[in-house]
Design an enzyme around this catalytic site. Sequence first.
Site, short mmCIF file in Angstrom:
data_model
loop_
_atom_site.label_atom_id
_atom_site.label_comp_id
_atom_site.label_asym_id
_atom_site.label_seq_id
_atom_site.Cartn_x
_atom_site.Cartn_y
_atom_site.Cartn_z
N THR A 80 -16.41 1.43 -2.75
CA THR A 80 -16.29 0.62 -1.54
C THR A 80 -14.94 0.81 -0.89
O THR A 80 -13.92 0.75 -1.58
CB THR A 80 -16.50 -0.87 -1.90
OG1 THR A 80 -17.78 -1.02 -2.49
CG2 THR A 80 -16.40 -1.76 -0.66
N ASN B 154 10.46 14.85 -2.31
CA ASN B 154 10.76 13.42 -2.32
C ASN B 154 12.16 13.09 -2.83
O ASN B 154 12.65 11.99 -2.62
CB ASN B 154 9.72 12.68 -3.17
CG ASN B 154 9.41 13.40 -4.46
OD1 ASN B 154 8.91 14.53 -4.46
ND2 ASN B 154 9.73 12.77 -5.57
N CYS C 266 14.56 7.78 -15.52
CA CYS C 266 14.21 7.23 -16.82
C CYS C 266 12.81 7.70 -17.19
O CYS C 266 11.89 6.91 -17.24
CB CYS C 266 14.27 5.72 -16.82
SG CYS C 266 15.93 5.09 -16.70
N GLN D 287 5.79 12.92 1.97
CA GLN D 287 7.11 12.60 2.52
C GLN D 287 7.29 13.10 3.95
O GLN D 287 8.22 12.70 4.64
CB GLN D 287 8.21 13.19 1.63
CG GLN D 287 8.25 12.59 0.23
CD GLN D 287 8.72 11.14 0.21
OE1 GLN D 287 9.32 10.63 1.15
NE2 GLN D 287 8.44 10.45 -0.88
N ALA E 14 -1.78 8.89 -2.75
CA ALA E 14 -1.59 10.33 -2.81
C ALA E 14 -1.73 10.88 -4.22
O ALA E 14 -2.07 12.06 -4.39
CB ALA E 14 -0.24 10.70 -2.23
N THR E 15 -1.48 10.08 -5.23
CA THR E 15 -1.70 10.57 -6.60
C THR E 15 -3.16 10.96 -6.75
O THR E 15 -3.47 12.05 -7.25
CB THR E 15 -1.31 9.49 -7.63
OG1 THR E 15 0.08 9.17 -7.46
CG2 THR E 15 -1.55 9.96 -9.05
N SER F 180 -0.09 9.35 1.92
CA SER F 180 -0.10 8.01 1.36
C SER F 180 0.40 7.01 2.40
O SER F 180 1.40 7.25 3.07
CB SER F 180 0.79 7.97 0.13
OG SER F 180 0.76 6.69 -0.45
N ALA F 181 -0.29 5.87 2.52
CA ALA F 181 0.07 4.88 3.55
C ALA F 181 1.42 4.22 3.28
O ALA F 181 2.18 3.96 4.21
CB ALA F 181 -1.03 3.82 3.66
N HIS F 182 1.72 3.96 2.00
CA HIS F 182 2.92 3.15 1.74
C HIS F 182 4.23 3.92 1.89
O HIS F 182 5.31 3.35 1.77
CB HIS F 182 2.84 2.47 0.36
CG HIS F 182 3.11 3.34 -0.82
ND1 HIS F 182 4.33 3.37 -1.45
CD2 HIS F 182 2.32 4.19 -1.51
CE1 HIS F 182 4.26 4.20 -2.48
NE2 HIS F 182 3.06 4.72 -2.54
C1 LIG Z 1 4.97 8.87 -3.55
C2 LIG Z 1 4.52 10.26 -3.69
C3 LIG Z 1 3.28 10.56 -4.26
C4 LIG Z 1 2.37 9.50 -4.85
O1 LIG Z 1 1.79 8.71 -3.85
P1 LIG Z 1 1.06 7.35 -4.25
O2 LIG Z 1 0.32 6.98 -3.00
O3 LIG Z 1 2.14 6.39 -4.58
O4 LIG Z 1 0.15 7.62 -5.38
C5 LIG Z 1 2.90 11.88 -4.32
N1 LIG Z 1 3.69 12.86 -3.86
C6 LIG Z 1 4.87 12.61 -3.29
C7 LIG Z 1 5.70 13.73 -2.78
C8 LIG Z 1 5.34 11.30 -3.19
O5 LIG Z 1 6.53 11.07 -2.65
#
Ligand SMILES: *Cc1c(COP(=O)(O)O)cnc(C)c1O
Length: 406
Positions: A244, A155, A330, A183, A75-76, A203-205
């Site tokens: 790719t 988040n 931090c 989120q 997502a970044t 974002s998948a994770h």
């Molecule tokens: C985690 C997060 C991101 C970044 O996603 P990544 O896939 O880790 O780069 C962006 N926006 C929000 C609101 C998030 O919680």
Amino acid sequence: MAIKLPIYMDNHATTPVDPRVVDAMLPYFTEKFGNAASRNHAFGWAGEEAVENARAQIAQLIGATPKEIVFTSGATESDNLAIKGVAEMYREKGNHIITQVTEHKAVLDTCKRLEKEGYEVTYLPVEKDGRINLDDLRRAITPKTILISIMYANNEIGVIQPVAEIGKIAKEKGVFFHSDAVQAVGKVPVDVQKDGIDLLSISAHKLYGPKGVGALYVRRKNPRVQLTAMVDGGGHERGMRSGTLNVPGIVGFGKACELCRLEMVEETKKLSALRDRLREAIMSKLDETFINGTMEHHLPHNINISFAYVEGESLLMGINDVAVSSGSACTSATLEPSYVLKALGVGEDLAHTSIRFGIGRFNTEEEVDYVANRVVETVNRLRELSPLYEMAKEGTDVSKMNWKTA
Ligand SMILES: *Cc1c(COP(=O)(O)O)cnc(C)c1O
């Protein structure tokens, strides 16, 4: 059943990969390892078919069509591509972007970069409840505005923005609407049609898929959004994102989205029940605790609580067999209070002693009870040592005292 420690309750930072997702991914590392862009043999076709299947699964979860899904590394990257891609493509039309102060750094830092390049950015404030004011938004729009970027759900505090209303305003004014929905997608119903969203980051994770893969939804009609690519080479993903494709990651992402779609109703019930159980177990036993952000428009699995009269670091140390996040980030070398909580008007002391609980698919009632007990015990123990808490209990208005922390 014995509880396994440490307990993971930080599901806004990342989620474990669902074992069903791992199973779906495995064949794509060793047997079906073809490059999805290889057009002239069966290995490539298998890769391509898997990618297109995943594209459809992801599109279905958000009410999009498969062609509107562009795969990225996360997502970044999606946030960068959406904001910089629109900024560059529509520079002739205008140079003004509107966002808000509690966005993720992937959006804020991208906007800061654009400011250095001559774009103008309006950072809308949020109300005490964590949501933007729609009149502020209307007033901020000028003939030069090309993009509104407002997140779906925060988040840290789990607050959901008035997305459909924002979408409506954007449409009326002919401005594109991007939403960082990392989120929210997979947790609450997100529909790019109903919500009037033109660009959406996922974002998948964060939804029980693997790390390092994400997507940007890019609307193809009413209106059609065009983007300047940020990565050149090969013209993959209809020219918007070369490189790719991460086929196993994408397969896992698709499977994760399908599971979320099929199980969302049940899962939401379970997660919000666990969340309410946690809240009740903590807040019924401790006074001087405060929820950050409105619970009325809120993710089902989040709660963010500040504990007055304890020290943030000591609190986290006291519950070190529980993985949660605190309101002290931090950032760089210093211990800064969270900019999100600051934006809500939460004082520095309370921001430092806040905890974000992010409950996930694999948490149990036993774990919730354990976490609540640990928090209550620790806060009580720390407050017993706190002269301030004692004075407050004796009726001194501590907030009016003139004192400096050592
Ligand atoms: C985690 C997060 C991101 C970044 O996603 P990544 O896939 O880790 O780069 C962006 N926006 C929000 C609101 C998030 O919680």
